[in-house]
Design a protein around this motif. Structure first.
Motif, PDB file in Angstrom:
ATOM      1  N   THR A  93       0.813  -1.213   0.000  1.00 32.12           N
ATOM      2  CA  THR A  93       0.000   0.000   0.000  1.00 32.12           C
ATOM      3  C   THR A  93       0.850   1.268   0.000  1.00 32.12           C
ATOM      4  N   GLY A  94       2.159   1.122  -0.236  1.00 40.90           N
ATOM      5  CA  GLY A  94       2.994   2.299  -0.399  1.00 40.90           C
ATOM      6  C   GLY A  94       4.263   2.344   0.423  1.00 40.90           C
ATOM      7  N   THR A  95       4.459   1.402   1.317  1.00 40.52           N
ATOM      8  CA  THR A  95       5.709   1.379   2.074  1.00 40.52           C
ATOM      9  C   THR A  95       6.905   1.221   1.135  1.00 40.52           C
ATOM     10  N   TYR A  96       6.738   0.332   0.167  1.00 39.33           N
ATOM     11  CA  TYR A  96       7.745   0.135  -0.881  1.00 39.33           C
ATOM     12  C   TYR A  96       7.240   0.543  -2.262  1.00 39.33           C
ATOM     13  N   GLY A  97       5.930   0.490  -2.469  1.00 41.46           N
ATOM     14  CA  GLY A  97       5.375   0.865  -3.758  1.00 41.46           C
ATOM     15  C   GLY A  97       5.900  -0.005  -4.877  1.00 41.46           C
ATOM     16  N   PHE A  98       6.459   0.625  -5.917  1.00 42.99           N
ATOM     17  CA  PHE A  98       6.987  -0.117  -7.063  1.00 42.99           C
ATOM     18  C   PHE A  98       8.303  -0.816  -6.750  1.00 42.99           C
ATOM     19  N   ALA A  99       8.865  -0.562  -5.583  1.00 45.07           N
ATOM     20  CA  ALA A  99      10.142  -1.164  -5.186  1.00 45.07           C
ATOM     21  C   ALA A  99       9.934  -2.312  -4.206  1.00 45.07           C
ATOM     22  N   LEU A 100       8.846  -3.041  -4.331  1.00 46.38           N
ATOM     23  CA  LEU A 100       8.570  -4.151  -3.426  1.00 46.38           C
ATOM     24  C   LEU A 100       9.753  -5.121  -3.427  1.00 46.38           C
ATOM     25  N   PRO A 101      10.332  -5.415  -2.259  1.00 44.08           N
ATOM     26  CA  PRO A 101      11.532  -6.269  -2.221  1.00 44.08           C
ATOM     27  C   PRO A 101      11.253  -7.676  -2.734  1.00 44.08           C
ATOM     28  N   ALA A 102      12.274  -8.268  -3.328  1.00 42.03           N
ATOM     29  CA  ALA A 102      12.143  -9.617  -3.866  1.00 42.03           C
ATOM     30  C   ALA A 102      11.778 -10.627  -2.780  1.00 42.03           C
TER      31      ALA A 102
END
Length: 441
Positions: free
Chosen positions: A402-411
């Motif tokens: 929901t936006g903590t990482y956004g498009f950078a969601l960790p692998a």
């Protein structure tokens, strides 16, 4: 979203020097997204700022004036009674914060350094045993286009219930692959379509689609899904854009086809479909992220997928397309606030899926139409699947987070995202199977 408008027309004060900078950018808005340098774009010290929920249309309109401005971009567009996530370069952070102050809205910094997140997002090493067992594929890191296509072809070569075909070629010459999973009944069963990677920067989408594909092939707990349905899967639609995010610009969204008469490259492939094309939530400005293209299906990628769906339209009973981020299970329509006549039935299956998904790790998804819980977006694949191809059950899933990482969601979150999404898809498919059997009986 909407057409680009001049910042000088909004109702808050802009320092003269900043106004001149913005006007120069608007006169040449291609600098940041179409750089010809060979090096990869850095997002060092870029920040993502989140506004408080906006309940004033004038403020909403003022926020939208950031669209198309160099080094300012939306990660999450502003909607009434919702917050907006806006990324700004180091040089533009103070300007955006001052604009927020003039608008009278509070904000917080949700990501302090975007590049730092990207650097830690995708590990270089992988589990060699898992790679060997799964044809070079794992779900502990994000894979490149060639690795994903190679995996799909290897599955087709080694498993009798899997087949692969190229359904088209992208602007840059990459093939768009379609995987079919079937238990061998000749394609006469009802089918479910899944696709991912329409927006290039949403890496968790192809990762989740390939995870589900892998489980449908290998996990006996989901064998009933293959017995009851044929599955058609396109892991990546926007193949050029996806590869570009790995090599040049991690946050590229659009396709890579040059636009005539401008230096701006690419079309938003989820505004390019030929049902209600050109409506709300799409832009006619080739330099904006939501540019709809010069005409419906101007992009070879959307055209190829549409043709593949239409060739199987009488067989396909459910269409699922995967995006990120926001944790939403979206129903038609996206182009209008008017609901389809069968909205309650679509909602029934969507709620079944969202509840099953939440039962895995507690991840909560909101269920509803895009204009009600996100924003209007005409020319999308979900509306086209229902409105043009005639597929009754059509859904868009906006995956973690929901936006903590956004498009950078960790692998490290790929497997969990895949597991919970598969659980939701499986529950929806089983409910659909029961519904179809009841109707035929």
């Amino acid at each position: 979203m909407r057409e680009n408008r001049s910042l000088g027309k909004v109702g808050f004060l802009i320092p003269t020097c900043l106004l001149l900078q913005v006007l120069l950018v608007l006169g040449n808005p291609t600098v940041s997204q179409n750089s010809s340098e060979e090096e990869k774009k850095s997002y060092r010290n870029y920040k993502v700022l989140r506004t408080q929920p906006v309940d004033n249309k004038d403020v909403l309109d003022k926020l939208m004036t950031f669209a198309g401005v160099e080094d300012i971009s939306f990660w999450k567009y502003p909607v009434m009674n919702g917050s907006a996530d806006i990324m700004a370069s180091p040089d533009k952070v103070a300007y955006v914060e001052e604009a927020f102050k003039d608008m009278g809205i509070e904000h917080m910094t949700v990501i302090n350094d975007v590049e730092e997140l990207f650097q830690g997002q995708n590990p270089d090493v992988d589990d060699e045993y898992t790679l060997k067992q799964n044809g070079g594929m794992s779900w502990s890191r994000y894979h490149r286009y060639n690795e994903i296509i190679s995996y799909a072809k290897q599955q087709a070569a080694r498993d009798g219930m899997v087949s692969y075909q190229s359904i088209g070629t992208s602007t840059e010459g990459r093939e768009i692959g379609l995987v079919k999973i079937s238990d061998g009944t000749g394609g006469n069963k009802p089918a479910i379509w899944m696709d991912g990677g329409i927006h290039a920067r949403e890496w968790i989408s192809p990762a989740t689609v390939t995870y589900i594909m892998h489980k449908l092939i290998t996990d006996i707990n989901y064998r009933d899904l293959v017995q009851n349905f044929d599955w058609y899967i396109v892991p990546i639609i926007n193949v050029d854009g996806y590869e570009y995010t790995h090599t040049r610009d991690r946050l590229w969204r659009k396709t890579r086809r040059p636009n005539q008469g401008t230096h701006c490259v690419g079309t938003d492939p989820n505004r390019n479909w030929g049902f209600k094309w050109g409506g709300p939530g799409s832009s006619g400005n080739p330099c904006e992220q939501t540019y709809r293209g010069p005409k419906p299906f101007s992009e070879p990628e959307t055209s190829a997928v549409a043709n593949a769906v239409l060739a199987r339209r009488n067989q396909i009973k459910m269409y699922l397309t995967f995006h990120s981020y926001s944790q939403l299970w979206l129903l038609p329509w996206s182009y209008t606030r008017q609901r389809p006549s069968d909205y309650s039935e679509l909602q029934r299956l969507g709620l079944i899926g969202a509840r099953a998904l939440a039962s895995t790790y507690g991840t909560r998804y909101r269920v509803g139409s895009a204009p009600e819980i996100l924003y209007e977006a005409a020319g999308g694949s979900d509306d086209w699947a229902k409105g043009a191809a005639g597929i009754k059950y059509s859904y868009t899933l906006e995956l973690r987070d929901t936006g903590t990482y956004g498009f950078a969601l960790p692998a490290r979150q790929i497997t969990a995202t895949g597991e919970e999404t598969l659980r939701g898809v499986a529950a929806t498919a089983r409910a659909l199977h029961k519904t179809l059997n009841t109707a035929s009986g």
